[in-house]
Design an enzyme around this catalytic site. Sequence first.
Site, PDB file in Angstrom:
ATOM      1  N   GLU A 104       0.830  -1.216   0.000  1.00 25.86           N
ATOM      2  CA  GLU A 104       0.000   0.000   0.000  1.00 25.86           C
ATOM      3  C   GLU A 104       0.862   1.263   0.000  1.00 25.86           C
ATOM      4  OE1 GLU A 104      -3.669   2.209   2.396  1.00 25.86           O
ATOM      5  OE2 GLU A 104      -2.594   0.559   3.355  1.00 25.86           O
ATOM      6  N   LYS A 109      -2.780  -2.021  -2.820  1.00 26.68           N
ATOM      7  CA  LYS A 109      -3.818  -1.115  -2.329  1.00 26.68           C
ATOM      8  C   LYS A 109      -3.397   0.303  -2.666  1.00 26.68           C
ATOM      9  CE  LYS A 109      -6.650   0.155   1.677  1.00 26.68           C
ATOM     10  NZ  LYS A 109      -7.208  -0.280   2.970  1.00 26.68           N
TER      11      LYS A 109
END
Length: 297
Positions: free
Chosen positions: A177, A214
């Site tokens: 992420e 993400k």
Amino acid sequence: MPNPEQTTRIETGQGFIAALDQSGGSTPKALRLYGIEEDEYGSEQDMFDLIHKMRSRIVKSPAFTGDRVLGAILFEMTMDRDIDGKPTAKFLWEDKGVVPFLKVDKGLLPEENGVQLLKDMPELDALCERAVANGVYGTKMRSVISAANADGIKAVVDQQFDVGLQILSHGLMPIIEPEVTITIADKAEAEDMLRDAILARLDALEDGTRVMLKLSLPEVENEYKPLIDHPNVLKVVALSGGYDRDEANSRLSKQTGMIASFSRALTEGLSDKQSDSDFDTVLDTAVQAIRDASVAG
């Protein structure tokens, strides 16, 4: 190897991943949005008890089911606690059909070259071992990009992938992420740099090695389609990043193959003071809207 049944669920399921991983620093804000002010609890222990009660209420709601919620990301303390006498990760999978993930990062370093790298995680191997023992499928770690700085973005991506390989060695699926701050003026340029830096690391992975990503909802429609289509990517999920639910869902619905992993946008409108019936109704509306936006592309 990650659980094959859970891999299939994430890869083919028609739904999204719930982010229930607020950590110590973000918990007071999460509770405040839920209608619990800081003067309503005395200690940090009380605070974590209240946030676990909130997360348990969400997970136990009839609105929170595996046909729409594919996975849920947990805070470490949530993994270590029970729901109805069963460890949280096992409750999610066995009772709800929801794949459990664990937030493993320990926060961010000060900004340098327009980014914030992960703090060192000397306990990561031990935490991964505990996660496996608890029935967790994968992990998540968040870095932040606040400028279109090629050196900084490369450093973020390299660190994320290096840690991701360490996590993979434990048989867990890493969610990488590198969040792009949604308010920066050069967001689109930063996203181009990020896409290219990620592609370079994906291309370097061995055949059959897969990760999840993400990412912030992009300025350009289908900006991340090359990542979504890459053979070394299991799934690309989107964070809401501060957009309200309607804006986040609108942006998400334009991205082919990208699904939600929302936190604030999921819990928007929920309150500690609501009756169970009202709580379930509000949550059901949110879950359905986020699920629909996730499968629209």
